[in-house]
Scaffold this motif. Structure first.
Motif, PDB file in Angstrom:
ATOM      1  N   GLN A  18       0.847  -1.195   0.000  1.00 24.34           N
ATOM      2  CA  GLN A  18       0.000   0.000   0.000  1.00 24.34           C
ATOM      3  C   GLN A  18       0.874   1.234   0.000  1.00 24.34           C
ATOM      4  OE1 GLN A  18      -3.159   0.061   2.872  1.00 24.34           O
ATOM      5  NE2 GLN A  18      -3.637   2.205   2.497  1.00 24.34           N
TER       6      GLN A  18
ATOM      7  N   ASN B  12      -3.373   5.884  -0.613  1.00 28.40           N
ATOM      8  CA  ASN B  12      -4.689   5.232  -0.663  1.00 28.40           C
ATOM      9  C   ASN B  12      -4.722   4.039  -1.607  1.00 28.40           C
ATOM     10  OD1 ASN B  12      -5.282   7.530   0.755  1.00 28.40           O
ATOM     11  ND2 ASN B  12      -6.940   8.206  -0.569  1.00 28.40           N
ATOM     12  N   THR B  13      -3.606   3.751  -2.266  1.00 25.66           N
ATOM     13  CA  THR B  13      -3.596   2.739  -3.313  1.00 25.66           C
ATOM     14  C   THR B  13      -2.926   1.459  -2.829  1.00 25.66           C
ATOM     15  OG1 THR B  13      -3.480   4.514  -4.949  1.00 25.66           O
ATOM     16  CG2 THR B  13      -2.975   2.298  -5.718  1.00 25.66           C
TER      17      THR B  13
ATOM     18  N   TYR C 235      -1.611  -2.306  -4.218  1.00 21.57           N
ATOM     19  CA  TYR C 235      -1.231  -3.114  -5.379  1.00 21.57           C
ATOM     20  C   TYR C 235      -1.016  -4.543  -4.900  1.00 21.57           C
ATOM     21  CZ  TYR C 235      -0.044   1.517  -7.161  1.00 21.57           C
ATOM     22  OH  TYR C 235      -0.082   2.840  -7.532  1.00 21.57           O
TER      23      TYR C 235
ATOM     24  N   ASP D 274     -13.409  -1.929  -3.527  1.00 18.52           N
ATOM     25  CA  ASP D 274     -12.336  -0.932  -3.639  1.00 18.52           C
ATOM     26  C   ASP D 274     -11.454  -1.153  -4.872  1.00 18.52           C
ATOM     27  OD1 ASP D 274     -12.861   0.450  -1.132  1.00 18.52           O
ATOM     28  OD2 ASP D 274     -12.101  -1.358  -0.140  1.00 18.52           O
TER      29      ASP D 274
ATOM     30  N   ARG E 178      -8.847  -1.844 -10.802  1.00 16.43           N
ATOM     31  CA  ARG E 178      -8.276  -2.502 -11.972  1.00 16.43           C
ATOM     32  C   ARG E 178      -7.964  -3.948 -11.650  1.00 16.43           C
ATOM     33  NH1 ARG E 178      -4.080  -4.556 -14.188  1.00 16.43           N
ATOM     34  NH2 ARG E 178      -3.779  -4.446 -16.415  1.00 16.43           N
TER      35      ARG E 178
ATOM     36  N   VAL F 278      -5.477  -3.713  -8.449  1.00 16.01           N
ATOM     37  CA  VAL F 278      -5.141  -2.401  -7.935  1.00 16.01           C
ATOM     38  C   VAL F 278      -6.402  -1.882  -7.248  1.00 16.01           C
ATOM     39  CG1 VAL F 278      -4.428  -0.038  -8.460  1.00 16.01           C
ATOM     40  CG2 VAL F 278      -3.473  -1.959  -9.775  1.00 16.01           C
TER      41      VAL F 278
ATOM     42  N   VAL G 293      -8.129   1.298  -4.675  1.00 16.99           N
ATOM     43  CA  VAL G 293      -8.012   2.648  -4.131  1.00 16.99           C
ATOM     44  C   VAL G 293      -9.046   2.785  -3.036  1.00 16.99           C
ATOM     45  CG1 VAL G 293      -8.151   5.129  -4.570  1.00 16.99           C
ATOM     46  CG2 VAL G 293      -7.149   3.601  -6.295  1.00 16.99           C
ATOM     47  N   ARG G 294      -8.571   3.112  -1.852  1.00 16.51           N
ATOM     48  CA  ARG G 294      -9.463   3.290  -0.714  1.00 16.51           C
ATOM     49  C   ARG G 294      -9.726   4.772  -0.523  1.00 16.51           C
ATOM     50  NH1 ARG G 294      -7.412   0.279   4.170  1.00 16.51           N
ATOM     51  NH2 ARG G 294      -9.385   1.033   4.937  1.00 16.51           N
TER      52      ARG G 294
END
Length: 127
Positions: free
Chosen positions: A23, A26-27, A29, A72, A75, A123, A125-126
């Motif tokens: 992390q 906010n992302t 992977y 969340d 991708r 991927v 994003v929160r």
């Protein structure tokens, strides 16, 4: 920006020099997951649909360890050794994701680790 490593004992341990997920801000992977049974570390037997279920269950464990969920996900990357399994993996994906669906790519590959038929990375994003 700092990185936070995400790990779950409910998903297979990394089989190389990588983290289950990382992390940054906010992302999140995720690394690619193949259909390994987290208890044994062995590839699950079965067709692409059976293997896809195991992959998405492994990913669910990793993203839940980050306090996230499939809602969340922005991708999805899917890698298939046989693109004729595209419809079967699509059907499994609809069991884990609800509209609006994330962006996605599906790529045919010559082979995957341990003879897997499918690998998936995400991927998230929160907000």
């Amino acid at each position: 920006m700092s990185r936070t490593v995400i790990a779950s004992d409910a998903a297979p341990k990394a089989i190389g020099p990588y983290s289950q997920a990382v992390q940054v801000g906010n992302t999140i992977y995720t690394s690619g997951q193949i259909p390994l049974d987290p208890a044994t570390g062995e590839l699950v037997a079965g067709d692409a649909a059976v293997q896809a279920h195991r992959v998405f269950d492994n990913l669910k464990a990793v993203i839940e360890a980050a306090g996230a969920s499939f809602s969340d996900v922005v991708r999805v990357g899917i890698y298939l050794t046989d693109l004729s399994n595209f419809a079967a993996v699509n059907a499994v994906m609809t069991e884990y994701f609800q509209p609006p669906f994330p962006a996605r790519s599906t790529i045919g590959v010559a082979s995957l680790p341990r003879g897997a038929q499918v690998e998936v990375d995400l991927v998230l994003v929160r907000g």
